[in-house]
Motif scaffolding. Structure first.
Motif, short mmCIF file in Angstrom:
data_model
loop_
_atom_site.label_atom_id
_atom_site.label_comp_id
_atom_site.label_asym_id
_atom_site.label_seq_id
_atom_site.Cartn_x
_atom_site.Cartn_y
_atom_site.Cartn_z
N GLU A 1 3.53 13.38 3.26
CA GLU A 1 2.24 13.30 2.59
C GLU A 1 1.12 13.83 3.49
N ALA A 2 1.16 13.45 4.77
CA ALA A 2 0.09 13.87 5.68
C ALA A 2 0.02 15.39 5.76
N PHE A 3 1.19 16.00 5.86
CA PHE A 3 1.17 17.46 6.00
C PHE A 3 0.85 18.15 4.68
N LEU A 4 1.24 17.51 3.56
CA LEU A 4 0.85 18.09 2.27
C LEU A 4 -0.67 18.15 2.14
N VAL A 5 -1.32 17.09 2.60
CA VAL A 5 -2.79 17.08 2.55
C VAL A 5 -3.35 18.24 3.36
N VAL A 6 -2.78 18.41 4.56
CA VAL A 6 -3.28 19.47 5.44
C VAL A 6 -3.04 20.85 4.83
N ILE A 7 -1.87 21.01 4.23
CA ILE A 7 -1.58 22.29 3.57
C ILE A 7 -2.64 22.57 2.50
N MET B 1 0.84 -1.19 0.00
CA MET B 1 0.00 0.00 0.00
C MET B 1 0.88 1.24 0.00
N SER B 2 0.62 2.17 -0.92
CA SER B 2 1.42 3.40 -0.95
C SER B 2 1.00 4.34 0.16
N ASN B 3 1.88 5.30 0.43
CA ASN B 3 1.57 6.27 1.48
C ASN B 3 0.25 6.98 1.22
N TRP B 4 0.03 7.29 -0.07
CA TRP B 4 -1.19 8.04 -0.41
C TRP B 4 -2.43 7.19 -0.15
N GLU B 5 -2.30 5.89 -0.41
CA GLU B 5 -3.44 5.00 -0.15
C GLU B 5 -3.75 4.93 1.34
N SER C 1 0.71 10.84 10.75
CA SER C 1 2.11 10.78 10.37
C SER C 1 2.91 10.02 11.43
N GLY C 2 2.47 10.14 12.69
CA GLY C 2 3.14 9.41 13.75
C GLY C 2 2.88 7.91 13.65
N THR C 3 1.62 7.57 13.39
CA THR C 3 1.24 6.16 13.35
C THR C 3 1.91 5.42 12.20
N TYR C 4 1.87 6.05 10.99
CA TYR C 4 2.38 5.34 9.81
C TYR C 4 3.72 5.87 9.35
N PHE C 5 4.23 6.87 10.03
CA PHE C 5 5.44 7.57 9.65
C PHE C 5 5.43 8.05 8.18
#
Ligand SMILES: Nc1ncnc2c1ncn2[C@@H]1O[C@H](COP(=O)(O)OP(=O)(O)OP(=O)(O)O)[C@@H](O)[C@H]1O
Ligand SMILES: [Mg+2]
Lengths: 252, 221
Positions: B186-192, B1-5, B178-182
């Motif tokens: 990507e997580a912060f890009l989504v938030v931005i 599974m990719s990070n984005w998925e 981001s903490g759970t899956y490291f």
């Protein structure tokens, strides 16, 4: 005090810093009178007019509007804000620089105070406002904003706005001094109409032929003193003081 | 599974965080606006001791990093026995903090408000309160529209600080994912993306509001 006195000014004095701008001024304006105040620049004309509705606070003396004292109560204490506002609303003031409220269209400039100060119902206020707009020849401008009007139109709106309060007296402070020469006539014509209709008015002006045509009392101020008061014929044709003679020579 | 998925599967968490951020933002910016208006009213009239204190308070707030205020409210107050709910103290802190900015924005515009209009209002029998509400405030708000828009964006960004006092909002959602899956990038890009989207939407709305003022001669764009 008789009901028919619109404005009664007694022993009015006013200083700015240590300069005495008005000295023991007495003036009676009967209902229906048109009084023009003439005088050189700095003689205290505006200050006198602005004392009448307490935009300036006099140091001494009293002013009554239609029998009611403005600014101070009978025991000489300062009036509360509400009471002062109520007496002020008995006067209508037209300023040299119009001072319309730019965020409101013409109609709402006129209805603003009747609705929110006098508590008139909106439809009644608007009907009255449209009548006044017709009177000043601006029926087609009801929805326009002040920023889109010419100076002469702005001043006519300002006159309608003051009239909407149904004041006991209209106060004009050089209503045409900020206007291009070709716009002066339209404003003076409106004021002349008002005088023909019997409105009580106190007018500060530099327009001599207008003052002569419109007023039934001319008051001449010099350094805060009333040095001459007369009917317009006597004032302009047979001035009794050399001060006024000189003034008239300079103002053609 | 990719990070984005991974992130896509966690979309509910993002969405919940986003809604929470919008709630905090909506409530606090409304409060801030009202506080700013009220402070402007309190500053009307002659200088006085009370007005001077209010000015000092406004300036004190403006010169304080918002993070410090949030810390103080959440960690500082309990040492005096006052325990506030994190969510409400966050909203309250944002409202007061940005209220002070609004007050300062309005005050600048009030300083150059034409005195003639005030005299006209007085001559027409207006008392202070009505004059303020009907004649002064509407014009000040129209006049300061671009600055108000700017402040909205600041306030939106400051909601992110509430993650530090454990409020579950958008940045907190990204933080925990981001903490759970490291996958911090990507997580912060989504938030931005979320912050940008809301900011752009607000800019467009504020710009549209300019038409209202332009009709009245307040904008000359
Ligand atoms: N707010 C004020 N503070 C200090 N001095 C003032 C103030 N207002 C007026 N004065 C002074 O009082 C005097 C009278 O001023 P006023 O405005 O009444 O004159 P005016 O007759 O209306 O003159 P103009 O024809 O130029 O309008 C002037 O010397 C003016 O400088
Ligand atoms: Mg003057």
């Amino acid at each position: 005090m008789p009901e028919t006195t619109a404005v009664s000014i007694r022993q009015l004095s006013k200083s700015f810093a240590d300069v005495e701008v008005l000295r023991d001024v007495n003036l009676e304006v009967a209902a229906g009178d048109v009084v023009t105040i003439l005088g050189a620049s700095g003689s205290g004309k505006s200050t006198l007019l602005r004392c009448i509705n307490w935009l300036e606070q006099p140091d001494r003396g009293s002013i009554h509007i239609a029998g009611e004292r403005i600014g101070l109560d009978d025991s000489g204490k300062r009036m509360g804000a509400k009471a002062l506002a109520r007496v002020r609303a008995k006067t209508g003031m037209v300023f040299q620089s119009f001072n319309l409220w730019p965020h409101l269209n013409v109609l709402h400039n006129i209805t603003e105070a009747p609705i929110h100060v006098m508590g008139k119902p909106r439809d009644e206020a608007e009907t009255h406002a449209r009548e006044l707009l017709a009177k000043v020849g601006l029926s087609d401008k009801a929805e326009a904003y002040p920023g889109t009007l010419s100076g002469g139109q702005k001043q006519r709106v300002a006159i309608a706005r003051a009239l909407a309060m149904q004041p006991e007296v209209m106060l004009f402070d050089e209503p045409t001094s900020a206007l291009d020469p070709e716009l002066v006539g339209e404003v003076l014509a409106v004021i002349k109409d008002l005088s023909a209709e019997g409105y009580t008015m106190v007018i500060v002006t530099h327009e001599m032929s207008f003052a002569r045509a419109v007023s039934n009392q001319v008051v001449f101020l010099d350094k805060g003193l009333i040095v001459e008061r007369a009917d317009p014929e006597s004032f302009f044709d047979r001035p009794s003081t050399t001060r006024v003679q000189r003034f008239l020579e300079n103002h053609g | 599974m990719s990070n984005w998925e991974i992130l896509w599967q966690a979309r509910d968490e993002f969405w919940a965080g986003f809604l929470s951020t919008m709630q905090i933002f909506g409530l606090s910016i409304t409060g801030a606006f009202l506080i700013g208006c009220f402070m402007l009213y309190l500053l009307e009239g002659r200088p006085s001791g009370g007005k001077l204190s209010l000015r000092v308070f406004i300036d004190g707030m403006r010169m304080l990093p918002f993070l410090m205020l949030a810390y103080l409210l959440y960690y500082g107050l309990p040492t005096f026995g006052i325990r506030l709910d994190a969510w409400w103290s966050g909203v309250g802190a944002l409202a007061v903090y940005h209220g002070c900015y609004f007050a300062e924005i309005f005050r600048g515009s009030r300083l150059v408000f034409p005195q003639g209009q005030i005299e006209a209002a007085e001559a027409h029998g207006f008392t202070r309160g009505k004059m303020f509400l009907r004649l002064i405030l509407p014009q000040i708000v129209m006049q300061t529209r671009p600055l108000i828009g700017n402040q909205l964006i600041y306030a939106l960004k400051d909601t992110a600080f509430l993650v530090i006092i454990t409020v579950r909002e958008l940045t907190a959602a990204a933080n925990s994912l981001s903490g759970t899956y490291f996958i911090p990038t990507e997580a912060f890009l989504v938030v931005i993306g979320f912050y940008w989207a809301v900011s752009i939407a607000m800019e467009i709305i504020i710009k549209q509001c300019g038409r209202f003022g332009a009709k009245r001669g307040f904008d000359h764009a």
